[in-house]
Design a protein around this motif. Structure first.
Motif: not given
Length: 388
Positions: A43-44, A47, A281-283, A354
């Motif tokens: 999803p990150y 997707g 979450n790579i964001g 994270h």
């Protein structure tokens, strides 16, 4: 839902086959390919596979089967001896790892509570990576396999205690009654499994041992029945599955069961490593990458050195001490669970969660490289090191 799940399986296993082929040609560990595929398709990333949480639940079957198969090949007498020998190493090493990791988190600017959670999360080593990269002959018949299983099992007990405390913190008080139930649950579960095997399973196995399909079904049912019983007693499903395996290890049909279940185990473990990459979450990576790299480097350096020193004090040979030190030189799947539970209870913030996840995944990747390229293992790209 069915169509979505089948589509996810198509993307995961077709993509895994493609990346695994590239990994083999470029001499990379297959575990790394599965994790990177999760990052790419999750999803990150693109997707394309959205419900990673569902896949993570499904993939936990692989961990249960892995521990069941380990138990099948370990005699109860050998297990008891190894647990006694590994207890001091486990307790001292866990305390040192927790102290060093908590200090690193404080230096990175996290609060004292967050640092304590980081220390608890980084105490343990990965059961899956450690055993997946250990040659089958070493796992079943050598000192290195016995010691690794003993150390990892004792770490699992500590991790369960940590998780009980974290779950209790959601209600604001530590549930000492639940902790006591969990401590009493292990001998109770062991007694129940041994009694069930003696009076129920072994007679059935002896009577119908020529019908392979029935033996396969009975083994699967027994594995998950023990796993769920352990969960009800406040232990983990993995410990229940391990005891289920030990309880029938002396049966002459144990090796047939192990060979039958191995492909099923590998199927679910691919899902596990995919969900590991897909859940990150790579964001938020740019905010935690530097301290996470420093924490991962600390773990990758400190764990082999500390394990080597402690195992040498236990009169283990230098070669065995180094081998086990590097094979256990990463963080654990429990680190990800601890980060999730602590964040859900409000003990740590999203960045701290994270931070733990990023450091753990980095250690998974780099530790896999170290073992695959330097020690005998089933996934080595070098013929000289490949063992299964």
């Amino acid at each position: 839902m069915a169509g979505s799940l089948l589509e996810s399986f198509f993307l995961i296993f077709s993509g895994a086959a493609l990346l695994a082929t590239l990994a083999m040609f470029t001499r990379q560990p297959l575990l790394v390919a599965y994790i990177l595929l999760g990052v790419l398709l999750g999803p990150y990333g693109l997707g394309w596979v959205g419900d990673v949480a569902l896949l993570a639940q499904i993939s936990s079957i692989g961990i249960v089967l892995l521990l069941f198969l380990i138990g099948l090949d370990m005699q109860p007498q050998a297990l008891w001896r190894v647990l006694r020998e590994a207890s001091v190493v486990t307790l001292v090493s866990s305390l040192l790892f927790a102290t060093l990791s908590a200090a690193a988190a404080l230096l990175a600017g996290f609060t004292a509570t967050e640092a304590a959670v980081v220390g608890a999360a980084m105490m343990f080593s990965s059961t899956i990576i450690g055993i997946k990269l250990l040659p089958t002959t070493a796992l079943h018949h050598r000192r290195s396999g016995e010691m690794m299983v003993g150390l990892l099992l004792l770490q699992d007990f500590l991790a369960i205690f940590v998780l009980i405390v974290l779950f209790s913190s959601q209600a604001g008080t530590i549930e000492w009654r639940q902790i006591g139930v969990s401590l009493l649950g292990l001998p109770l579960l062991l007694a129940v499994t041994l009694a069930a095997v003696r009076w129920l399973l072994l007679p059935l196995l002896k009577r119908f041992d020529r019908i392979g399909e029935y033996i396969f079904l009975l083994a699967i049912g027994w594995c998950f029945a023990a796993a769920e019983t352990a969960e009800l007693l406040g232990l983990s499903r993995e410990i229940g599955a391990f005891l289920a395996g030990i309880s029938i290890a002396t049966s002459p049909i144990a090796q047939f069961i192990a060979l039958s279940l191995k492909p099923l185990r590998d199927f679910f473990l691919i899902l596990f490593f995919f969900s590991l990459g897909g859940g990150f979450n790579i964001g938020l990576l740019d905010q935690v990458i530097v301290p996470a790299l420093l924490l991962a480097a600390l773990v990758l350096v400190a764990k082999p050195l500390i394990f080597r020193a402690l195992l040498r004090r236990q009169s283990e040979s230098p070669a065995l001490a180094w081998d086990l030190g590097f094979r256990l030189g990463q963080s654990s799947e429990f680190a990800l669970l601890i980060a999730y539970v602590a964040a859900a209870s409000g003990l740590i913030g999203e960045l701290a969660s994270h931070y733990i996840q990023a450091a753990a995944i980095i250690t998974f990747l780099l530790s896999s490289y170290i073992v695959v390229f330097n020690f005998p293992n089933p996934m080595a790209v070098s013929e000289r090191l490949r063992r299964d």
